[in-house]
Design a protein around this motif. Structure first.
Motif, PDB file in Angstrom:
ATOM      1  N   LEU A 142     -16.480 -14.343  -3.325  1.00 31.54           N
ATOM      2  CA  LEU A 142     -15.435 -14.275  -4.344  1.00 31.54           C
ATOM      3  C   LEU A 142     -15.190 -12.845  -4.810  1.00 31.54           C
ATOM      4  CD1 LEU A 142     -16.211 -17.472  -6.446  1.00 31.54           C
ATOM      5  CD2 LEU A 142     -14.377 -17.134  -4.792  1.00 31.54           C
ATOM      6  N   ALA A 143     -16.246 -12.079  -4.976  1.00 35.33           N
ATOM      7  CA  ALA A 143     -16.092 -10.681  -5.401  1.00 35.33           C
ATOM      8  C   ALA A 143     -15.334  -9.879  -4.343  1.00 35.33           C
ATOM      9  CB  ALA A 143     -17.452 -10.058  -5.671  1.00 35.33           C
ATOM     10  N   LEU A 144     -15.678 -10.085  -3.083  1.00 38.42           N
ATOM     11  CA  LEU A 144     -14.971  -9.384  -2.004  1.00 38.42           C
ATOM     12  C   LEU A 144     -13.514  -9.813  -1.923  1.00 38.42           C
ATOM     13  CD1 LEU A 144     -17.668  -9.401   0.808  1.00 38.42           C
ATOM     14  CD2 LEU A 144     -16.837  -7.445  -0.475  1.00 38.42           C
ATOM     15  N   MET A 145     -13.265 -11.116  -2.025  1.00 35.99           N
ATOM     16  CA  MET A 145     -11.887 -11.615  -1.957  1.00 35.99           C
ATOM     17  C   MET A 145     -11.067 -11.093  -3.130  1.00 35.99           C
ATOM     18  SD  MET A 145     -11.607 -13.685   0.733  1.00 35.99           S
ATOM     19  CE  MET A 145     -10.367 -14.876   0.364  1.00 35.99           C
ATOM     20  N   GLY A 146     -11.666 -11.044  -4.321  1.00 34.20           N
ATOM     21  CA  GLY A 146     -10.955 -10.524  -5.495  1.00 34.20           C
ATOM     22  C   GLY A 146     -10.577  -9.062  -5.312  1.00 34.20           C
ATOM     23  N   GLY A 147     -11.509  -8.269  -4.779  1.00 33.14           N
ATOM     24  CA  GLY A 147     -11.230  -6.856  -4.521  1.00 33.14           C
ATOM     25  C   GLY A 147     -10.122  -6.664  -3.512  1.00 33.14           C
ATOM     26  N   ILE A 148     -10.143  -7.468  -2.463  1.00 36.87           N
ATOM     27  CA  ILE A 148      -9.104  -7.376  -1.432  1.00 36.87           C
ATOM     28  C   ILE A 148      -7.750  -7.790  -2.011  1.00 36.87           C
ATOM     29  CG2 ILE A 148      -8.309  -8.385   0.755  1.00 36.87           C
ATOM     30  CD1 ILE A 148     -11.330  -8.501   1.542  1.00 36.87           C
ATOM     31  N   ALA A 149      -7.738  -8.867  -2.788  1.00 32.01           N
ATOM     32  CA  ALA A 149      -6.484  -9.335  -3.384  1.00 32.01           C
ATOM     33  C   ALA A 149      -5.920  -8.294  -4.349  1.00 32.01           C
ATOM     34  CB  ALA A 149      -6.702 -10.668  -4.105  1.00 32.01           C
ATOM     35  N   PHE A 150      -6.772  -7.687  -5.176  1.00 34.17           N
ATOM     36  CA  PHE A 150      -6.321  -6.660  -6.109  1.00 34.17           C
ATOM     37  C   PHE A 150      -5.738  -5.464  -5.362  1.00 34.17           C
ATOM     38  CE2 PHE A 150      -7.109  -2.790  -8.561  1.00 34.17           C
ATOM     39  CZ  PHE A 150      -6.366  -3.076  -9.698  1.00 34.17           C
ATOM     40  N   THR A 151      -6.411  -5.031  -4.317  1.00 40.44           N
ATOM     41  CA  THR A 151      -5.932  -3.896  -3.523  1.00 40.44           C
ATOM     42  C   THR A 151      -4.579  -4.218  -2.881  1.00 40.44           C
ATOM     43  OG1 THR A 151      -8.205  -3.256  -3.076  1.00 40.44           O
ATOM     44  CG2 THR A 151      -6.525  -2.319  -1.639  1.00 40.44           C
ATOM     45  N   ALA A 152      -4.440  -5.422  -2.342  1.00 38.25           N
ATOM     46  CA  ALA A 152      -3.179  -5.818  -1.719  1.00 38.25           C
ATOM     47  C   ALA A 152      -2.055  -5.872  -2.759  1.00 38.25           C
ATOM     48  CB  ALA A 152      -3.329  -7.170  -1.027  1.00 38.25           C
ATOM     49  N   ALA A 153      -2.339  -6.408  -3.948  1.00 39.53           N
ATOM     50  CA  ALA A 153      -1.321  -6.482  -5.003  1.00 39.53           C
ATOM     51  C   ALA A 153      -0.905  -5.082  -5.457  1.00 39.53           C
ATOM     52  CB  ALA A 153      -1.845  -7.303  -6.184  1.00 39.53           C
ATOM     53  N   ALA A 154      -1.874  -4.193  -5.631  1.00 32.29           N
ATOM     54  CA  ALA A 154      -1.567  -2.825  -6.050  1.00 32.29           C
ATOM     55  C   ALA A 154      -0.723  -2.115  -4.986  1.00 32.29           C
ATOM     56  CB  ALA A 154      -2.855  -2.056  -6.323  1.00 32.29           C
ATOM     57  N   ALA A 155      -1.049  -2.325  -3.722  1.00 26.17           N
ATOM     58  CA  ALA A 155      -0.282  -1.708  -2.635  1.00 26.17           C
ATOM     59  C   ALA A 155       1.149  -2.257  -2.606  1.00 26.17           C
ATOM     60  CB  ALA A 155      -0.978  -1.943  -1.294  1.00 26.17           C
ATOM     61  N   ALA A 156       1.305  -3.548  -2.830  1.00 27.85           N
ATOM     62  CA  ALA A 156       2.634  -4.157  -2.836  1.00 27.85           C
ATOM     63  C   ALA A 156       3.476  -3.611  -3.988  1.00 27.85           C
ATOM     64  CB  ALA A 156       2.525  -5.678  -2.933  1.00 27.85           C
ATOM     65  N   ILE A 157       2.890  -3.493  -5.168  1.00 35.38           N
ATOM     66  CA  ILE A 157       3.616  -2.951  -6.329  1.00 35.38           C
ATOM     67  C   ILE A 157       4.016  -1.496  -6.063  1.00 35.38           C
ATOM     68  CG2 ILE A 157       3.367  -2.294  -8.758  1.00 35.38           C
ATOM     69  CD1 ILE A 157       1.659  -4.861  -9.072  1.00 35.38           C
ATOM     70  N   ALA A 158       3.100  -0.709  -5.525  1.00 32.28           N
ATOM     71  CA  ALA A 158       3.398   0.688  -5.223  1.00 32.28           C
ATOM     72  C   ALA A 158       4.528   0.788  -4.196  1.00 32.28           C
ATOM     73  CB  ALA A 158       2.148   1.395  -4.712  1.00 32.28           C
ATOM     74  N   PHE A 159       4.528  -0.081  -3.204  1.00 35.53           N
ATOM     75  CA  PHE A 159       5.567  -0.074  -2.182  1.00 35.53           C
ATOM     76  C   PHE A 159       6.927  -0.434  -2.790  1.00 35.53           C
ATOM     77  CE2 PHE A 159       8.028  -2.255   1.166  1.00 35.53           C
ATOM     78  CZ  PHE A 159       8.138  -1.202   2.066  1.00 35.53           C
ATOM     79  N   ILE A 160       6.955  -1.444  -3.651  1.00 35.69           N
ATOM     80  CA  ILE A 160       8.214  -1.855  -4.297  1.00 35.69           C
ATOM     81  C   ILE A 160       8.755  -0.728  -5.171  1.00 35.69           C
ATOM     82  CG2 ILE A 160       9.195  -3.430  -6.030  1.00 35.69           C
ATOM     83  CD1 ILE A 160       7.276  -5.582  -4.850  1.00 35.69           C
ATOM     84  N   LEU A 161       7.881  -0.081  -5.959  1.00 31.49           N
ATOM     85  CA  LEU A 161       8.325   1.031  -6.805  1.00 31.49           C
ATOM     86  C   LEU A 161       8.826   2.203  -5.959  1.00 31.49           C
ATOM     87  CD1 LEU A 161       5.548   1.010  -9.548  1.00 31.49           C
ATOM     88  CD2 LEU A 161       7.930   0.262  -9.783  1.00 31.49           C
ATOM     89  N   TYR A 162       8.177   2.480  -4.852  1.00 32.45           N
ATOM     90  CA  TYR A 162       8.599   3.545  -3.964  1.00 32.45           C
ATOM     91  C   TYR A 162       9.980   3.236  -3.380  1.00 32.45           C
ATOM     92  CZ  TYR A 162       8.889   6.396   0.247  1.00 32.45           C
ATOM     93  OH  TYR A 162       9.304   7.235   1.231  1.00 32.45           O
ATOM     94  N   LYS A 163      10.180   2.011  -2.918  1.00 34.56           N
ATOM     95  CA  LYS A 163      11.474   1.619  -2.333  1.00 34.56           C
ATOM     96  C   LYS A 163      12.597   1.707  -3.392  1.00 34.56           C
ATOM     97  CE  LYS A 163      11.253   0.431   1.949  1.00 34.56           C
ATOM     98  NZ  LYS A 163      12.013   1.141   2.937  1.00 34.56           N
ATOM     99  N   GLN A 164      12.306   1.307  -4.637  1.00 33.92           N
ATOM    100  CA  GLN A 164      13.319   1.380  -5.699  1.00 33.92           C
ATOM    101  C   GLN A 164      13.679   2.830  -6.009  1.00 33.92           C
ATOM    102  OE1 GLN A 164      11.724  -0.823  -9.010  1.00 33.92           O
ATOM    103  NE2 GLN A 164      12.499  -2.782  -8.249  1.00 33.92           N
ATOM    104  N   ARG A 165      12.671   3.689  -6.013  1.00 35.90           N
ATOM    105  CA  ARG A 165      12.900   5.097  -6.314  1.00 35.90           C
ATOM    106  C   ARG A 165      13.697   5.778  -5.198  1.00 35.90           C
ATOM    107  NH1 ARG A 165       8.456   8.996  -8.750  1.00 35.90           N
ATOM    108  NH2 ARG A 165       9.344   8.219 -10.649  1.00 35.90           N
ATOM    109  N   VAL A 166      13.368   5.462  -3.934  1.00 39.74           N
ATOM    110  CA  VAL A 166      14.063   6.053  -2.794  1.00 39.74           C
ATOM    111  C   VAL A 166      15.513   5.567  -2.730  1.00 39.74           C
ATOM    112  CG1 VAL A 166      14.136   6.132  -0.259  1.00 39.74           C
ATOM    113  CG2 VAL A 166      11.977   6.430  -1.457  1.00 39.74           C
ATOM    114  N   SER A 167      15.751   4.290  -2.964  1.00 38.28           N
ATOM    115  CA  SER A 167      17.104   3.744  -2.859  1.00 38.28           C
ATOM    116  C   SER A 167      17.942   3.982  -4.120  1.00 38.28           C
ATOM    117  CB  SER A 167      17.053   2.244  -2.553  1.00 38.28           C
ATOM    118  OG  SER A 167      16.468   1.551  -3.638  1.00 38.28           O
TER     119      SER A 167
END
Length: 190
Positions: free
Chosen positions: A164-189
């Motif tokens: 569970l600890a490993l899965m939580g860390g992976i999920a948090f990292t994936a969510a943070a990466a997705a948010i960063a990608f969305i913000l980057y795409k909004q800023r570029v466009s």
């Protein structure tokens, strides 16, 4: 990471004795294994602990069918690591090789015994020269480690919190990466 996972599974607290040494790591301990020197060559080796001092100084003998080496070194209780080296380099007659063998690895409980695993470096004999490769991995174990596990010696714990600890860390990292990608795409466009 291995130490953290071991702690979370309840393993770390059960592997050390009161003096910091793993249970069973004592004078007379014999560890056996096979070194894979290349694709076609294997060398059976044994390591026998000759003495252990309270401050961590260890003396051991490494033997194979072709050589015997007296090694000495230190045990680090914080890392459960043993670093052994040949006391004084000497020439192997009649060749140009000089013995400069070192073994560095961790001593870990396994089943009802111990496993010493790590790397060998240098020249440990005529047929065991690791200068070309840089090092050779080794795994040595005592005979109790290969038999049926002793339930009383096995660490207690549950792997679920670790997963569970490993899965939580992976999920948090994936969510943070997705948010960063969305913000980057909004800023570029925009």
């Amino acid at each position: 990471l291995v130490s953290v996972l071991g702690d979370m599974a309840g393993h770390h607290a059960t592997c050390k004795g009161a003096d910091g040494f793993p249970s069973g790591f004592k004078k007379g301990l014999k560890l056996d294994g096979t070194l894979h020197l290349n694709a076609n060559t294997r060398q059976n080796v044994s390591l026998v602990v000759k003495s252990i001092e309270a401050r961590g100084f260890v003396r051991a003998t490494l033997t194979s069918p072709s050589m015997t080496l007296e090694l000495s070194g230190m045990f680090n209780p914080d890392e459960q690591q043993v670093a052994l080296r040949f006391r004084e380099p000497h020439k192997i007659a009649p060749g140009p090789l000089t013995v400069t063998c070192t073994m560095i690895g961790k001593v870990l409980p396994f089943r009802s015994g111990l496993v010493y695993m790590g790397e060998m470096r240098g020249v440990c004999g005529e047929k065991m020269a690791f200068d070309q490769l840089g090092y050779q991995n080794f795994v040595l174990f005592n005979s109790q480690a290969v038999g049926t596990p002793d339930a009383s010696a096995m660490p207690r714990g549950n792997a679920t919190p670790v997963v569970l600890a490993l899965m939580g860390g992976i999920a948090f990292t994936a969510a943070a990466a997705a948010i960063a990608f969305i913000l980057y795409k909004q800023r570029v466009s925009g």
